[in-house]
Design a protein around this motif. Structure first.
Motif, PDB file in Angstrom:
ATOM      1  N   PRO A 144     -40.199  -3.514-104.316  1.00 38.82           N
ATOM      2  CA  PRO A 144     -38.887  -3.772-103.725  1.00 38.82           C
ATOM      3  C   PRO A 144     -38.653  -2.917-102.482  1.00 38.82           C
ATOM      4  CG  PRO A 144     -38.731  -3.340-106.097  1.00 38.82           C
ATOM      5  CD  PRO A 144     -40.097  -2.924-105.653  1.00 38.82           C
ATOM      6  N   GLY A 145     -37.865  -3.474-101.571  1.00 35.83           N
ATOM      7  CA  GLY A 145     -37.429  -2.715-100.406  1.00 35.83           C
ATOM      8  C   GLY A 145     -36.039  -2.157-100.646  1.00 35.83           C
ATOM      9  N   LEU A 146     -35.143  -2.361 -99.700  1.00 31.16           N
ATOM     10  CA  LEU A 146     -33.763  -1.885 -99.843  1.00 31.16           C
ATOM     11  C   LEU A 146     -33.003  -2.839-100.755  1.00 31.16           C
ATOM     12  CD1 LEU A 146     -32.832  -0.762 -96.225  1.00 31.16           C
ATOM     13  CD2 LEU A 146     -32.861   0.678 -98.258  1.00 31.16           C
ATOM     14  N   ILE A 147     -32.794  -2.438-101.981  1.00 27.91           N
ATOM     15  CA  ILE A 147     -32.106  -3.254-102.976  1.00 27.91           C
ATOM     16  C   ILE A 147     -30.822  -2.526-103.369  1.00 27.91           C
ATOM     17  CG2 ILE A 147     -32.299  -4.447-105.182  1.00 27.91           C
ATOM     18  CD1 ILE A 147     -34.375  -5.345-103.108  1.00 27.91           C
ATOM     19  N   ASN A 148     -29.754  -3.264-103.519  1.00 28.71           N
ATOM     20  CA  ASN A 148     -28.447  -2.675-103.824  1.00 28.71           C
ATOM     21  C   ASN A 148     -28.379  -2.263-105.290  1.00 28.71           C
ATOM     22  OD1 ASN A 148     -25.815  -1.822-103.688  1.00 28.71           O
ATOM     23  ND2 ASN A 148     -24.930  -3.874-103.668  1.00 28.71           N
ATOM     24  N   THR A 149     -28.798  -1.043-105.573  1.00 29.47           N
ATOM     25  CA  THR A 149     -28.802  -0.518-106.936  1.00 29.47           C
ATOM     26  C   THR A 149     -28.272   0.913-106.934  1.00 29.47           C
ATOM     27  OG1 THR A 149     -30.980   0.539-106.878  1.00 29.47           O
ATOM     28  CG2 THR A 149     -30.931  -1.848-107.345  1.00 29.47           C
ATOM     29  N   PRO A 150     -27.975   1.470-108.127  1.00 25.58           N
ATOM     30  CA  PRO A 150     -27.539   2.876-108.195  1.00 25.58           C
ATOM     31  C   PRO A 150     -28.597   3.865-107.727  1.00 25.58           C
ATOM     32  CG  PRO A 150     -26.938   1.705-110.206  1.00 25.58           C
ATOM     33  CD  PRO A 150     -27.828   0.780-109.421  1.00 25.58           C
ATOM     34  N   PHE A 151     -29.831   3.423-107.581  1.00 19.87           N
ATOM     35  CA  PHE A 151     -30.906   4.311-107.109  1.00 19.87           C
ATOM     36  C   PHE A 151     -30.505   5.035-105.844  1.00 19.87           C
ATOM     37  CE2 PHE A 151     -34.254   4.908-104.006  1.00 19.87           C
ATOM     38  CZ  PHE A 151     -35.227   5.625-104.694  1.00 19.87           C
ATOM     39  N   GLN A 203     -29.324   9.673-102.666  1.00 22.13           N
ATOM     40  CA  GLN A 203     -28.626  10.022-101.425  1.00 22.13           C
ATOM     41  C   GLN A 203     -29.325   9.417-100.210  1.00 22.13           C
ATOM     42  OE1 GLN A 203     -28.485  14.378-101.843  1.00 22.13           O
ATOM     43  NE2 GLN A 203     -26.393  14.214-102.601  1.00 22.13           N
ATOM     44  N   THR A 204     -29.594   8.125-100.323  1.00 18.42           N
ATOM     45  CA  THR A 204     -30.277   7.417 -99.236  1.00 18.42           C
ATOM     46  C   THR A 204     -29.411   7.336 -97.993  1.00 18.42           C
ATOM     47  OG1 THR A 204     -31.449   6.107-100.892  1.00 18.42           O
ATOM     48  CG2 THR A 204     -31.463   5.272 -98.631  1.00 18.42           C
ATOM     49  N   GLY A 205     -28.100   7.221 -98.194  1.00 15.31           N
ATOM     50  CA  GLY A 205     -27.191   7.038 -97.061  1.00 15.31           C
ATOM     51  C   GLY A 205     -26.733   5.597 -96.965  1.00 15.31           C
ATOM     52  N   ASP A 206     -26.372   5.173 -95.780  1.00 13.75           N
ATOM     53  CA  ASP A 206     -25.819   3.835 -95.554  1.00 13.75           C
ATOM     54  C   ASP A 206     -26.950   2.808 -95.547  1.00 13.75           C
ATOM     55  OD1 ASP A 206     -24.561   1.535 -94.707  1.00 13.75           O
ATOM     56  OD2 ASP A 206     -23.414   2.497 -93.113  1.00 13.75           O
ATOM     57  N   ILE A 207     -27.184   2.189 -96.710  1.00 13.03           N
ATOM     58  CA  ILE A 207     -28.303   1.255 -96.791  1.00 13.03           C
ATOM     59  C   ILE A 207     -28.017  -0.027 -96.012  1.00 13.03           C
ATOM     60  CG2 ILE A 207     -29.194   2.168 -98.957  1.00 13.03           C
ATOM     61  CD1 ILE A 207     -27.885  -0.155-100.414  1.00 13.03           C
ATOM     62  N   ASP A 208     -26.751  -0.372 -95.835  1.00 14.78           N
ATOM     63  CA  ASP A 208     -26.435  -1.557 -95.041  1.00 14.78           C
ATOM     64  C   ASP A 208     -26.829  -1.329 -93.578  1.00 14.78           C
ATOM     65  OD1 ASP A 208     -25.224  -3.391 -96.977  1.00 14.78           O
ATOM     66  OD2 ASP A 208     -23.696  -1.845 -97.169  1.00 14.78           O
ATOM     67  N   ALA A 209     -26.580  -0.130 -93.080  1.00 11.56           N
ATOM     68  CA  ALA A 209     -26.978   0.194 -91.711  1.00 11.56           C
ATOM     69  C   ALA A 209     -28.497   0.197 -91.584  1.00 11.56           C
ATOM     70  CB  ALA A 209     -26.407   1.552 -91.305  1.00 11.56           C
ATOM     71  N   TRP A 210     -29.186   0.751 -92.575  1.00 10.59           N
ATOM     72  CA  TRP A 210     -30.646   0.706 -92.589  1.00 10.59           C
ATOM     73  C   TRP A 210     -31.127  -0.733 -92.504  1.00 10.59           C
ATOM     74  CZ3 TRP A 210     -34.936   3.948 -93.037  1.00 10.59           C
ATOM     75  CH2 TRP A 210     -34.664   5.326 -93.095  1.00 10.59           C
ATOM     76  N   ALA A 211     -30.520  -1.582 -93.329  1.00  6.96           N
ATOM     77  CA  ALA A 211     -30.955  -2.977 -93.371  1.00  6.96           C
ATOM     78  C   ALA A 211     -30.724  -3.673 -92.038  1.00  6.96           C
ATOM     79  CB  ALA A 211     -30.227  -3.717 -94.495  1.00  6.96           C
ATOM     80  N   ARG A 212     -29.575  -3.431 -91.436  1.00 11.23           N
ATOM     81  CA  ARG A 212     -29.273  -4.085 -90.154  1.00 11.23           C
ATOM     82  C   ARG A 212     -30.278  -3.692 -89.084  1.00 11.23           C
ATOM     83  NH1 ARG A 212     -23.927  -2.900 -91.726  1.00 11.23           N
ATOM     84  NH2 ARG A 212     -23.882  -1.025 -90.429  1.00 11.23           N
ATOM     85  N   ASN A 213     -30.790  -2.481 -89.168  1.00 10.41           N
ATOM     86  CA  ASN A 213     -31.696  -1.985 -88.136  1.00 10.41           C
ATOM     87  C   ASN A 213     -33.174  -2.230 -88.441  1.00 10.41           C
ATOM     88  OD1 ASN A 213     -29.713  -0.889 -86.427  1.00 10.41           O
ATOM     89  ND2 ASN A 213     -29.537   0.925 -87.730  1.00 10.41           N
TER      90      ASN A 213
END
Length: 243
Positions: free
Chosen positions: A180-187, A192-202
């Motif tokens: 899996p890549g960036l998956i919306n989970t409690p992980f 403390q990954t940070g803003d995963i939505d921003a990561w995904a957009r970029n």
């Protein structure tokens, strides 16, 4: 009725796998560690599909606790058709300079040794079957800051996949890995990954974060007869993101 075992099945990808397999007619046994309330909710939803669900608290890194769980699975179901070794995580980020041997051992045990323990205990219950290791895109990319031990463990799962696909294939047992890549989970909150939505957009070609259910559907296919000639494979579920 087919029987599946899922480690770490109370939240995130594991929970989605439990519910997806139950919907497809599998009896499911799963473990949890801390999320008892979430495990109860997962079990209740899974049972609504008319299948049998067994869930127990068990530390996936403990041989004794997992052996007790395996003994109960054997008593209740008598066999295993699919094992999804999902337990893992990144409870703390540390760079090499910040790390020590205890930290290294903790991350390796959580993400790699746990898969070995589950495989060792449940493969003997398979006449034929499928083992799925939940690795990570970090196995390719090395992960973000402070994830070197996690990335090493997840890469280790790929070596384990290929080696056991070779060893167990003649017995009719397939072994595969999903990454899996960036998956919306409690992980990501715990890590403390940070803003995963921003990561995904970029970074992600599809410009969005994935859903646990999207990984679970891939796993459900891999353990099905439709994937009967897939063995030793690494399946990326990342929306297009390769570092």
């Amino acid at each position: 009725m087919p029987v599946a075992v899922v480690t770490g099945g109370s939240t995130g990808i594991g929970a989605a796998v439990v519910k997806t397999l139950a919907k497809r007619g599998y009896d499911v046994a799963f473990t949890y560690l801390k999320s008892e309330r979430e495990a109860e909710a997962v079990a209740k939803e899974a049972e609504s599909h008319g299948v049998r669900i067994l869930y127990r608290r068990a530390d996936a890194t403990s041989w004794e606790e997992m052996r007790a769980f395996a003994d109960e699975v054997r008593r209740v179901f008598g066999k295993v058709d699919a094992l999804v070794a999902n337990a893992g995580g990144l409870p703390q980020r540390r760079t090499l300079d910040e790390s020590d041997l205890d930290y290294w051992k903790t991350l390796i045990d959580l993400n790699l040794t746990s898969a070995y323990i589950a495989t060792k205990l449940f493969v003997p219950m398979m006449e034929k079957g499928v083992v799925v290791y939940v690795s990570s895109i970090a196995a390719y990319t090395g992960g973000g800051r402070g994830a070197f031990a996690y990335a090493a463990a997840k890469a280790g799962l790929l070596g384990l996949t290929r080696a056991l696909a070779k060893e167990l294939g003649p017995r009719g047992i397939r072994v595969v890995a999903v990454l899996p890549g960036l998956i919306n989970t409690p992980f990501h909150e715990k890590a403390q990954t940070g803003d995963i939505d921003a990561w995904a957009r970029n970074m992600v070609y599809m410009r969005r974060v994935g859903k646990p259910e999207e990984v679970a559907e891939v796993i459900a296919f891999l353990v099905s007869d439709g994937a009967s000639y897939i063995n030793g494979a690494f399946i990326d579920v990342n929306g297009g993101w390769y570092g």
